[in-house]
Write a protein that holds these residues in place. Structure first.
Motif, short mmCIF file in Angstrom:
data_model
loop_
_atom_site.label_atom_id
_atom_site.label_comp_id
_atom_site.label_asym_id
_atom_site.label_seq_id
_atom_site.Cartn_x
_atom_site.Cartn_y
_atom_site.Cartn_z
N LYS A 16 -9.35 2.96 6.44
CA LYS A 16 -8.45 4.09 6.67
C LYS A 16 -7.12 3.62 7.29
O LYS A 16 -6.06 4.12 6.95
CB LYS A 16 -9.15 5.09 7.61
N ASN A 17 -7.19 2.66 8.18
CA ASN A 17 -5.97 2.15 8.83
C ASN A 17 -5.58 0.74 8.41
O ASN A 17 -4.46 0.30 8.68
CB ASN A 17 -6.13 2.17 10.35
N PHE B 298 4.77 -0.27 8.18
CA PHE B 298 3.42 -0.77 8.45
C PHE B 298 3.45 -1.40 9.84
O PHE B 298 3.81 -2.56 10.01
CB PHE B 298 3.02 -1.78 7.37
N HIS C 73 -4.07 -2.22 6.96
CA HIS C 73 -2.86 -2.39 6.14
C HIS C 73 -2.33 -1.06 5.61
O HIS C 73 -1.93 -0.97 4.44
CB HIS C 73 -3.10 -3.39 5.01
N GLN C 74 -2.35 -0.04 6.45
CA GLN C 74 -1.81 1.26 6.08
C GLN C 74 -0.69 1.63 7.05
O GLN C 74 -0.64 1.14 8.17
CB GLN C 74 -2.90 2.34 6.14
N SER D 261 -0.54 4.21 8.60
CA SER D 261 -1.12 4.97 9.73
C SER D 261 -1.56 4.05 10.88
O SER D 261 -1.92 4.55 11.95
CB SER D 261 -2.34 5.74 9.23
N GLN E 43 0.86 -1.19 0.00
CA GLN E 43 0.00 0.00 0.00
C GLN E 43 0.88 1.23 0.00
O GLN E 43 2.10 1.14 0.10
CB GLN E 43 -0.90 0.02 1.24
N TYR F 11 3.01 4.46 0.81
CA TYR F 11 3.89 4.87 1.91
C TYR F 11 4.71 6.07 1.45
O TYR F 11 4.74 6.38 0.26
CB TYR F 11 4.80 3.72 2.34
#
Ligand SMILES: [Zn+2]
Length: 509
Positions: free
Chosen positions: A453-454, A311, A456-457, A459, A302, A304
């Motif tokens: 939103k989160n 992650f 596997h992000q 963040s 994803q 970055y």
């Protein structure tokens, strides 16, 4: 200060003292877990220094070490009989192969020239250039219990076998991946020189290609890497002209520059707590959560940035791992009637491999395991609830609700049923064996944008975690485990569940 009459003071004291002492004896240790403990576990496991805990890499090994040493400190013992070179250990070694990127090559089937990287992916195998007869062997599986006998009356010695992907009963991506290794092994045992598998999962081919053609990790064919693997191609089974060509020819040419592979180890981490009831302690409840995540930079799959490329996997799944450590602390301090086996699993993110490996190589007999309470989290957006996949299927709804309520949490059953979340975490490896196995996750009602939103992000880091909620979640998880381990009778699948037959078989052993 106003003076209180003496009598009143002393009764007040008495009442308070009674309440306090009652509380002390009545409430198990999970009620007094410190928020700072759960926060510290989270901040360590999801720290940048662990580089996303990718299976087999340093951060993953550090996480395993941390969990094992917490087990030691909290008084869990290694599972009786689990040893390496004679020494008891918390580790279960899970051997993996780290594959290099897909090499070049082609498969010639009559007029059709299939290109590696476009029409097919080399899943395993060294450089080859062979021309051999092609034999169709259905799914390429043998399983007496299920009546699969795909090599019956077939001579595949010196030949290339053509197979369907998946199994006759399951076509999920994780099953296709896992069964694929088994197929290659079996084909090699039968004397085949290569495998061509028609990949046909409900998943776009370009996604499959992107994911599997790069560097990746798979369960090793042999523990010590001694056996050389035969070349194994996944061919785009959705492309009609390819399947047509392969089905029409007698002989194919299989050319590949091969794919590098290297043996790496990762570990499931297992700690044991003996139950207190003389009759029930031979049974146990299995608590599981995966501690691996996807890694750093390109590995994450994803977006970055140079500023944040890690992650951290705070929600996925340091959250569940902290729940395990909380359970370890409270249940070791004051054990329930049945024994407890706590297993932090590796390699969930690369195809539920740690759980699958454990179910195939259990450290304690699976038919003594009355229940698996798995914890895994994609994310949460409702801190007033926990969400449970399989709440009403697995026979422990009352315990889950009672325990959650004790910490002010409601319970939401099976969010986003269309996503089939029950079968997408490690609990499924145990459910398939027949063990009632729900997944206990942080609160959400729908797998929507809020969660994505989160999920596997980069963040998904500890700074964005609600630590008050983390504590309550871990307490509710632990108390649930205790109530189930203390039950008179074992929980049962509801009648008619798709895993009920497996349960009947398992527990009649
Ligand atoms: Zn997860």
């Amino acid at each position: 200060m106003r003076k209180l009459p003496l009598l009143l003071i002393s009764t007040c004291f008495l009442v308070n003292y009674q309440a306090f002492s009652q509380k002390k004896t009545a409430l198990p240790p999970e009620f007094s877990i410190k928020k700072s403990d759960t926060e510290a576990h989270m901040r360590f496991l999801a720290a940048d220094e662990l580089l996303g805990r990718r299976t087999g890499e340093q951060g993953n090994l550090v996480a395993a070490r941390y969990i094992a040493e917490q087990f030691r400190k909290l008084g869990l013992i290694p599972v009786p009989g689990n040893t390496t070179s004679g020494t008891s250990t918390y580790y279960q070694n899970v051997p993996f192969e780290k594959m290099g990127a897909n090499g070049g090559g082609e498969i010639l089937a009559g007029e059709e020239k299939l290109k590696n990287g476009e029409d097919w992916i080399l899943m395993n195998g060294e450089a080859t250039d062979i021309t051999a007869p092609l034999v169709y062997a259905s799914f390429g599986l043998e399983n007496a219990a299920k009546g699969w006998d795909d090599y019956k009356d077939l001579d595949v010695k010196g030949k290339i076998v053509l197979l369907q992907s998946g199994t006759p009963d399951v076509q999920t991506p994780s099953e296709i991946i896992a069964s694929s290794t088994e197929k290659r092994k079996l084909a090699a045992e039968k004397g085949a020189v290569a495998v061509i598998e028609l990949f046909n999962a409900p998943m776009p081919w370009n996604m499959v290609n992107r994911y599997f053609a790069g560097e990746r990790i798979a369960l090793a064919d042999a523990k010590d890497g001694s056996k050389k693997s035969i070349p194994h191609a996944w061919v785009n089974g959705k492309e009609a002209k390819i399947t047509r060509a392969l089905r029409a020819v007698q002989t194919v040419t299989f050319k590949t520059s091969g794919r590098k592979s290297q043996l790496v180890n990762s570990y499931n981490v297992a700690g044991y707590i003996q139950g207190t009831d003389p009759a029930l302690k031979s049974e146990y409840i299995l608590l599981s959560a995966h501690y691996d995540h996807v890694g750093v930079g390109k590995q994450g799959g994803q977006a970055y940035t140079p500023e944040d490329s890690i992650f951290n996997g705070a929600r996925d799944n340091a959250f569940g791992t902290v729940a395990l450590l909380t359970a370890a602390e409270a249940l070791a301090k004051n054990p329930p009637k049945r024994s407890v086996l706590i297993v932090a699993l590796t390699a969930e993110e690369v195809g539920l491999l740690g759980g699958r490996y454990y179910a195939a190589h259990p450290l304690l007999p699976l038919n003594k395991c009355i229940f698996n309470l798995n914890s895994d989290g994609a994310g949460y957006n409702d801190t007033t609830i926990v969400s449970v996949m399989g709440l009403s299927r697995t026979g422990a709804k009352t315990e889950i609700e009672t325990a959650s309520k004790a910490f002010g949490l409601g319970v939401f059953a099976d969010p986003s049923p269309e996503q089939g979340l029950f079968d997408r975490s490690d609990n499924v490896s145990f459910a398939k064996e027949g063990i009632p196995a729900p997944t206990f996750t942080p609160g959400f009602k729908e797998f929507n944008g809020d969660i994505m939103k989160n999920y596997h992000q980069v963040s998904d880091n500890p700074e964005t975690v609600d630590f008050n909620y983390l504590l309550k979640f871990c307490q509710a998880y632990t108390y649930t485990a205790r109530l189930i381990a203390d039950r008179k009778t074992a929980p049962q699948w509801i009648s008619g569940d798709k895993y009920e037959a497996a349960a009947k078989k398992l527990y009649s052993k």
